[in-house]
Design a protein around this motif. Structure first.
Motif, PDB file in Angstrom:
ATOM      1  N   GLU A   8      -6.526   0.192  -6.358  1.00 49.94           N
ATOM      2  CA  GLU A   8      -7.491   0.651  -5.344  1.00 49.94           C
ATOM      3  C   GLU A   8      -8.314  -0.527  -4.818  1.00 49.94           C
ATOM      4  O   GLU A   8      -8.590  -0.615  -3.620  1.00 49.94           O
ATOM      5  CB  GLU A   8      -8.399   1.729  -5.924  1.00 49.94           C
ATOM      6  CG  GLU A   8      -7.690   3.048  -6.142  1.00 49.94           C
ATOM      7  CD  GLU A   8      -8.531   4.065  -6.911  1.00 49.94           C
ATOM      8  OE1 GLU A   8      -9.726   3.810  -7.167  1.00 49.94           O
ATOM      9  OE2 GLU A   8      -7.972   5.126  -7.254  1.00 49.94           O
ATOM     10  N   ALA A  52       1.080   2.728  -9.705  1.00 49.59           N
ATOM     11  CA  ALA A  52       0.047   3.669 -10.148  1.00 49.59           C
ATOM     12  C   ALA A  52       0.665   4.793 -10.975  1.00 49.59           C
ATOM     13  O   ALA A  52       0.080   5.236 -11.972  1.00 49.59           O
ATOM     14  CB  ALA A  52      -0.710   4.238  -8.952  1.00 49.59           C
ATOM     15  N   PHE A  89       2.313  -0.071  -4.581  1.00 51.49           N
ATOM     16  CA  PHE A  89       1.154   0.413  -5.325  1.00 51.49           C
ATOM     17  C   PHE A  89       1.329   1.851  -5.820  1.00 51.49           C
ATOM     18  O   PHE A  89       0.978   2.137  -6.972  1.00 51.49           O
ATOM     19  CB  PHE A  89      -0.122   0.254  -4.515  1.00 51.49           C
ATOM     20  CG  PHE A  89      -0.568  -1.170  -4.305  1.00 51.49           C
ATOM     21  CD1 PHE A  89       0.119  -2.259  -4.847  1.00 51.49           C
ATOM     22  CD2 PHE A  89      -1.684  -1.439  -3.551  1.00 51.49           C
ATOM     23  CE1 PHE A  89      -0.298  -3.569  -4.644  1.00 51.49           C
ATOM     24  CE2 PHE A  89      -2.129  -2.744  -3.352  1.00 51.49           C
ATOM     25  CZ  PHE A  89      -1.427  -3.806  -3.888  1.00 51.49           C
ATOM     26  N   ALA A 138      -6.146  -2.520  -2.493  1.00 52.12           N
ATOM     27  CA  ALA A 138      -6.014  -1.823  -1.201  1.00 52.12           C
ATOM     28  C   ALA A 138      -7.270  -2.009  -0.355  1.00 52.12           C
ATOM     29  O   ALA A 138      -7.178  -2.176   0.876  1.00 52.12           O
ATOM     30  CB  ALA A 138      -5.715  -0.338  -1.434  1.00 52.12           C
ATOM     31  N   ARG A 139      -8.443  -1.997  -1.000  1.00 46.54           N
ATOM     32  CA  ARG A 139      -9.691  -2.258  -0.248  1.00 46.54           C
ATOM     33  C   ARG A 139      -9.680  -3.680   0.307  1.00 46.54           C
ATOM     34  O   ARG A 139     -10.087  -3.913   1.455  1.00 46.54           O
ATOM     35  CB  ARG A 139     -10.917  -2.037  -1.137  1.00 46.54           C
ATOM     36  CG  ARG A 139     -11.278  -0.575  -1.316  1.00 46.54           C
ATOM     37  CD  ARG A 139     -12.630  -0.397  -1.986  1.00 46.54           C
ATOM     38  NE  ARG A 139     -12.732  -1.041  -3.285  1.00 46.54           N
ATOM     39  CZ  ARG A 139     -12.375  -0.476  -4.448  1.00 46.54           C
ATOM     40  NH1 ARG A 139     -11.893   0.754  -4.472  1.00 46.54           N
ATOM     41  NH2 ARG A 139     -12.516  -1.146  -5.578  1.00 46.54           N
ATOM     42  N   ASP A 168       0.810  -1.221   0.000  1.00 39.79           N
ATOM     43  CA  ASP A 168       0.000   0.000   0.000  1.00 39.79           C
ATOM     44  C   ASP A 168       0.845   1.274   0.000  1.00 39.79           C
ATOM     45  O   ASP A 168       0.456   2.273  -0.604  1.00 39.79           O
ATOM     46  CB  ASP A 168      -0.937   0.031   1.214  1.00 39.79           C
ATOM     47  CG  ASP A 168      -2.046  -1.003   1.134  1.00 39.79           C
ATOM     48  OD1 ASP A 168      -2.349  -1.504   0.044  1.00 39.79           O
ATOM     49  OD2 ASP A 168      -2.619  -1.309   2.205  1.00 39.79           O
ATOM     50  N   ARG A 212      -4.668   1.740 -11.879  1.00 41.45           N
ATOM     51  CA  ARG A 212      -5.119   2.439 -10.662  1.00 41.45           C
ATOM     52  C   ARG A 212      -6.374   1.830 -10.051  1.00 41.45           C
ATOM     53  O   ARG A 212      -6.461   1.681  -8.832  1.00 41.45           O
ATOM     54  CB  ARG A 212      -5.305   3.928 -10.938  1.00 41.45           C
ATOM     55  CG  ARG A 212      -3.963   4.626 -11.052  1.00 41.45           C
ATOM     56  CD  ARG A 212      -4.092   6.122 -11.143  1.00 41.45           C
ATOM     57  NE  ARG A 212      -2.746   6.688 -11.245  1.00 41.45           N
ATOM     58  CZ  ARG A 212      -2.465   7.762 -11.921  1.00 41.45           C
ATOM     59  NH1 ARG A 212      -3.421   8.434 -12.544  1.00 41.45           N
ATOM     60  NH2 ARG A 212      -1.233   8.209 -11.968  1.00 41.45           N
ATOM     61  N   ASP A 213      -7.364   1.489 -10.874  1.00 41.49           N
ATOM     62  CA  ASP A 213      -8.581   0.873 -10.325  1.00 41.49           C
ATOM     63  C   ASP A 213      -8.274  -0.471  -9.673  1.00 41.49           C
ATOM     64  O   ASP A 213      -8.824  -0.797  -8.619  1.00 41.49           O
ATOM     65  CB  ASP A 213      -9.641   0.691 -11.417  1.00 41.49           C
ATOM     66  CG  ASP A 213     -10.257   2.007 -11.861  1.00 41.49           C
ATOM     67  OD1 ASP A 213     -10.142   3.007 -11.122  1.00 41.49           O
ATOM     68  OD2 ASP A 213     -10.854   2.033 -12.957  1.00 41.49           O
TER      69      ASP A 213
END
Length: 143
Positions: free
Chosen positions: A77, A66, A62, A80-81, A58, A73-74
């Motif tokens: 993300e 990114a 990442f 990361a979620r 993270d 990027r999506d």
């Protein structure tokens, strides 16, 4: 020209190896062979290692990916979620193991195994080639 050592140590392949070690360790935790106090100790070590790995991704991996690959990027993300969900499950498993609730901890670890397996597969499919394309020394994660 790519040297053989660089190909053997490509970050994407290191990621796959790290994920496999985590899944193997998780299988060991879930096998039921640990008495409650031992389960708590092993669970704490496992939870700490996975948390460290995800924090490194993270905060270091990442953001670099990114910047280099905006099309990811999506995906980053979403990963990361996932890390936040995994973190919650790790905390619950650790708390249950610390309370010597081996059955509860193993049930939480079963759910964690399903999530991690899916997460790792998705991450590997989407990121390995981007990681392998990084120049040697460009990123040195602590996996």
């Amino acid at each position: 020209m790519t040297d053989d050592f660089g190909r053997l140590t490509a970050l994407g392949h290191q990621l796959i190896d790290t994920h496999q070690r985590f899944l193997d360790a998780l299988d060991d935790l879930r096998d039921g062979g640990h008495a409650a106090p031992d389960l708590a100790t092993h669970c704490l070590a496992f939870c700490t290692a996975v948390t460290r790995h995800h924090t490194e991704e993270d905060t270091t991996v990442f953001p670099l990916l990114a910047a280099r690959h905006p099309e990811l990027r999506d995906v980053l993300e979403g990963l990361a979620r996932d890390h936040m969900m995994v973190g919650g499950m790790l905390r619950r498993a650790g708390e249950l193991a610390a309370d010597l609730d081996a059955d509860g901890a193993r049930a939480e670890l079963d759910g964690l195994a399903a999530l991690l397996e899916s997460h790792f597969n998705w991450e590997e499919k989407r990121l390995v080639s981007a990681l392998n394309a990084l120049a040697p020394g460009e990123l040195i994660p602590q996996w």
